[in-house]
Design a protein around this motif. Structure first.
Motif, short mmCIF file in Angstrom:
data_model
loop_
_atom_site.label_atom_id
_atom_site.label_comp_id
_atom_site.label_asym_id
_atom_site.label_seq_id
_atom_site.Cartn_x
_atom_site.Cartn_y
_atom_site.Cartn_z
N ASP A 30 0.84 -1.20 0.00
CA ASP A 30 0.00 0.00 0.00
C ASP A 30 0.88 1.24 0.00
O ASP A 30 1.91 1.30 0.67
N LEU A 31 0.45 2.25 -0.76
CA LEU A 31 1.21 3.49 -0.89
C LEU A 31 0.25 4.66 -0.74
O LEU A 31 -0.71 4.79 -1.50
N GLU A 32 0.53 5.51 0.24
CA GLU A 32 -0.32 6.67 0.49
C GLU A 32 0.14 7.84 -0.36
O GLU A 32 1.33 8.01 -0.63
N SER A 33 -0.80 8.65 -0.81
CA SER A 33 -0.47 9.78 -1.66
C SER A 33 0.47 10.74 -0.93
O SER A 33 0.31 11.01 0.26
N GLY A 34 1.49 11.22 -1.68
CA GLY A 34 2.49 12.11 -1.10
C GLY A 34 3.61 11.40 -0.38
O GLY A 34 4.48 12.06 0.19
N HIS A 35 3.62 10.08 -0.41
CA HIS A 35 4.65 9.31 0.28
C HIS A 35 5.45 8.47 -0.72
O HIS A 35 5.03 8.26 -1.85
N THR A 36 6.61 8.00 -0.24
CA THR A 36 7.51 7.20 -1.07
C THR A 36 7.81 5.88 -0.36
O THR A 36 7.98 5.85 0.86
N LYS A 37 7.88 4.83 -1.14
CA LYS A 37 8.28 3.52 -0.61
C LYS A 37 9.32 2.92 -1.55
O LYS A 37 9.15 2.92 -2.77
N CYS A 38 10.44 2.44 -0.96
CA CYS A 38 11.53 1.89 -1.75
C CYS A 38 11.74 0.41 -1.43
O CYS A 38 11.60 0.00 -0.27
N ILE A 39 12.10 -0.35 -2.44
CA ILE A 39 12.39 -1.77 -2.30
C ILE A 39 13.78 -2.02 -2.88
O ILE A 39 14.10 -1.56 -3.97
N SER A 40 14.62 -2.74 -2.14
CA SER A 40 16.00 -2.98 -2.56
C SER A 40 16.17 -4.43 -2.98
O SER A 40 15.48 -5.33 -2.48
N GLU A 41 17.11 -4.65 -3.87
CA GLU A 41 17.43 -6.00 -4.37
C GLU A 41 18.93 -6.08 -4.60
O GLU A 41 19.51 -5.24 -5.30
N ASP A 42 19.57 -7.08 -4.00
CA ASP A 42 21.00 -7.29 -4.18
C ASP A 42 21.21 -8.13 -5.44
O ASP A 42 20.81 -9.29 -5.47
N ILE A 43 21.82 -7.53 -6.46
CA ILE A 43 21.98 -8.20 -7.75
C ILE A 43 23.45 -8.21 -8.12
O ILE A 43 24.14 -7.19 -7.97
#
Length: 216
Positions: A30-43
């Motif tokens: 879920d992502l609220e308006s005006g907010h940021t969410k980041c997902i990381s991946e080790d490649i």
């Protein structure tokens, strides 16, 4: 000793398989308006990575609200940008990894009044999981068994590369630990030297004081 080495190798193999197949999972957040969410991946380097994302429609059969827009950016550990999409409802990216490390996929929801919360489906695959085996089968006109064998071969090769990658990371950590231990040794040595010097100066000062007072 031989049994311990075999157990260690088997453990590394299990870890590699887990890391390999965990990259093929899709997630919803879920992502609220005006907010940021980041997902990381080790490649690791020289790997193919593919990602697909879209905003889940809260009302099936109806178009998405105008407020449901996101901006997506994918960057490497060194800050290089590999993908950028502004004000979209869905998209995808695919590129060959050159820089090994943690890659970040950041999702920013546009501001809206009133504030809304949207659900985003994100599918991020790397390595063997990023290959389109269906298209491979169509292009090569091969049987299902051959496709499974190709999958297994690529999986084994990916596990082999992953184990070498983990070994390189382990060597880097050993070098870092060695440097840290050397620095701590010299720091401790200098600290002891300073303490002994201060103690000597204090003893000399006390001796001079007592001599002036004719106490000794």
């Amino acid at each position: 000793m031989k049994i311990q080495i075999q157990r260690k190798g088997f453990l590394l193999l299990l870890i590699s398989v887990f890391l390999l197949w965990s990259r093929a999972e899709s997630i919803r957040f879920d992502l609220e308006s005006g907010h940021t969410k980041c997902i990381s991946e080790d490649i690791k380097s020289n790997s193919m990575t593919v990602g697909k994302y879209h905003i889940a429609n809260p009302n099936e059969g109806h178009p998405l609200p105008d407020s449901h827009k996101i901006t997506v950016r994918v960057t490497s550990a060194h800050g290089n940008s590999y993908h950028l999409s502004d004000h979209v409802t869905e998209g995808h990216f695919a590129f060959q990894v050159v820089e090994a490390g943690d890659y970040m996929a950041c999702f920013f929801a546009d501001d809206s009044t009133p504030s809304t919360t949207m659900s985003v489906d994100f599918d991020w695959k790397s390595g063997v999981a990023a290959k389109e085996w269906t298209s491979v089968a169509k292009k090569g006109s091969v049987e299902l068994m051959e496709i499974e064998l190709k999958k297994m071969l690529d999986t084994v090769q990916s596990i082999h590369d992953e184990m070498y990658y983990l070994r390189e990371r382990e060597e880097e950590m050993q070098v870092l630990n060695k440097d840290t231990n050397n620095k701590m040794f010299w720091f401790s040595f200098l600290s002891i030297l300073v303490c002994l010097s201060v103690s000597g100066i204090q003893l000399w000062h006390l001796k001079s004081f007592f001599e002036k007072k004719k106490l000794i």
